[in-house]
Design an enzyme around this catalytic site. Structure first.
Site, PDB file in Angstrom:
ATOM      1  N   ALA A  18      30.087 -50.467  69.409  1.00  0.00           N
ATOM      2  CA  ALA A  18      29.689 -49.262  70.130  1.00  0.00           C
ATOM      3  C   ALA A  18      28.640 -48.513  69.323  1.00  0.00           C
ATOM      4  O   ALA A  18      28.797 -48.334  68.111  1.00  0.00           O
ATOM      5  CB  ALA A  18      30.915 -48.382  70.358  1.00  0.00           C
ATOM      6  N   CYS A 100      39.569 -51.326  69.602  1.00  0.00           N
ATOM      7  CA  CYS A 100      38.627 -50.972  68.546  1.00  0.00           C
ATOM      8  C   CYS A 100      38.748 -49.478  68.276  1.00  0.00           C
ATOM      9  O   CYS A 100      38.859 -48.677  69.210  1.00  0.00           O
ATOM     10  CB  CYS A 100      37.220 -51.345  69.003  1.00  0.00           C
ATOM     11  SG  CYS A 100      35.913 -50.360  68.316  1.00  0.00           S
TER      12      CYS A 100
HETATM   13  C1  LIG Z   1      30.024 -49.411  64.167  1.00  0.00           C
HETATM   14  C2  LIG Z   1      31.030 -50.382  64.745  1.00  0.00           C
HETATM   15  C3  LIG Z   1      31.342 -50.303  66.096  1.00  0.00           C
HETATM   16  C4  LIG Z   1      32.285 -51.185  66.643  1.00  0.00           C
HETATM   17  N1  LIG Z   1      32.532 -51.133  67.968  1.00  0.00           N
HETATM   18  C5  LIG Z   1      33.348 -52.057  68.522  1.00  0.00           C
HETATM   19  C6  LIG Z   1      33.537 -52.080  69.919  1.00  0.00           C
HETATM   20  O1  LIG Z   1      33.000 -51.275  70.684  1.00  0.00           O
HETATM   21  N2  LIG Z   1      34.367 -53.041  70.419  1.00  0.00           N
HETATM   22  C7  LIG Z   1      35.021 -53.945  69.607  1.00  0.00           C
HETATM   23  O2  LIG Z   1      35.764 -54.793  70.130  1.00  0.00           O
HETATM   24  N3  LIG Z   1      34.837 -53.933  68.295  1.00  0.00           N
HETATM   25  C8  LIG Z   1      34.013 -53.031  67.738  1.00  0.00           C
HETATM   26  N4  LIG Z   1      33.799 -53.055  66.401  1.00  0.00           N
HETATM   27  C9  LIG Z   1      34.398 -54.136  65.596  1.00  0.00           C
HETATM   28  C10 LIG Z   1      33.412 -55.297  65.463  1.00  0.00           C
HETATM   29  O3  LIG Z   1      33.159 -55.895  66.736  1.00  0.00           O
HETATM   30  C11 LIG Z   1      33.944 -56.408  64.522  1.00  0.00           C
HETATM   31  O4  LIG Z   1      35.099 -56.965  65.043  1.00  0.00           O
HETATM   32  C12 LIG Z   1      34.256 -55.866  63.151  1.00  0.00           C
HETATM   33  O5  LIG Z   1      33.132 -55.173  62.665  1.00  0.00           O
HETATM   34  C13 LIG Z   1      34.645 -57.011  62.185  1.00  0.00           C
HETATM   35  O6  LIG Z   1      33.596 -57.910  62.103  1.00  0.00           O
HETATM   36  P1  LIG Z   1      33.598 -59.092  61.014  1.00  0.00           P
HETATM   37  O7  LIG Z   1      34.806 -59.941  61.324  1.00  0.00           O
HETATM   38  O8  LIG Z   1      32.315 -59.849  61.279  1.00  0.00           O
HETATM   39  O9  LIG Z   1      33.654 -58.451  59.690  1.00  0.00           O
HETATM   40  C14 LIG Z   1      32.911 -52.170  65.824  1.00  0.00           C
HETATM   41  C15 LIG Z   1      32.566 -52.241  64.466  1.00  0.00           C
HETATM   42  C16 LIG Z   1      31.656 -51.356  63.933  1.00  0.00           C
HETATM   43  C17 LIG Z   1      31.323 -51.470  62.456  1.00  0.00           C
END
Ligand SMILES: Cc1cc2nc3c(=O)[nH]c(=O)nc-3n(C[C@H](O)[C@H](O)[C@H](O)COP(=O)(O)O)c2cc1C
Length: 104
Positions: A18, A100
């Protein structure tokens, strides 16, 4: 990597974020080699689909395939309707936000 009929090649995905994975960022990441770039979450509540934010988030014009959209909501019937609506609007893969922290 295969999701339903869609081959994710290369198998490198941009996670939904997001406030980050808006259309320009998705296009940039796909151009730089991501096989999949998931949209920012879109609300499953139809009462909010007409807002500027939702309309912008639901714009997939010119986006390379596969178009992947994340929806967020609390009601199963509403989520199912939102999935159908987004598919009619160009989504090929629908991802459901499972809590999330950005949703709370
Ligand atoms: C700024 C930010 C916004 C995020 N927004 C969402 C979101 O809207 N929906 C979601 O399912 N996960 C969201 N996440 C989680 C990410 O999709 C992801 O699962 C998480 O950063 C872990 O990623 P990695 O396994 O590559 O470290 C967000 C993460 C961050 C850092």
């Amino acid at each position: 990597m295969q999701i339903g009929p869609y081959r994710i090649d290369p198998p490198l995905a941009l996670a939904p974020m997001a406030g980050v994975t808006d259309k320009p960022f998705r296009l940039l990441c796909k151009r730089l080699g991501a096989g999949l770039a998931v949209s920012e979450m879109t609300t499953a509540d139809p009462r909010l689909w007409h807002t500027r934010k939702s309309l912008r988030r639901m714009d997939h014009e010119g986006e390379p395939e596969p178009v992947s959209v994340q929806i967020a909501g609390y009601d199963p019937a509403m989520l199912a309707e939102a999935a159908r609506f987004n598919v009619a609007n160009g989504a090929q893969i629908v991802d459901i936000n499972m809590g999330c922290p950005a949703t709370s």
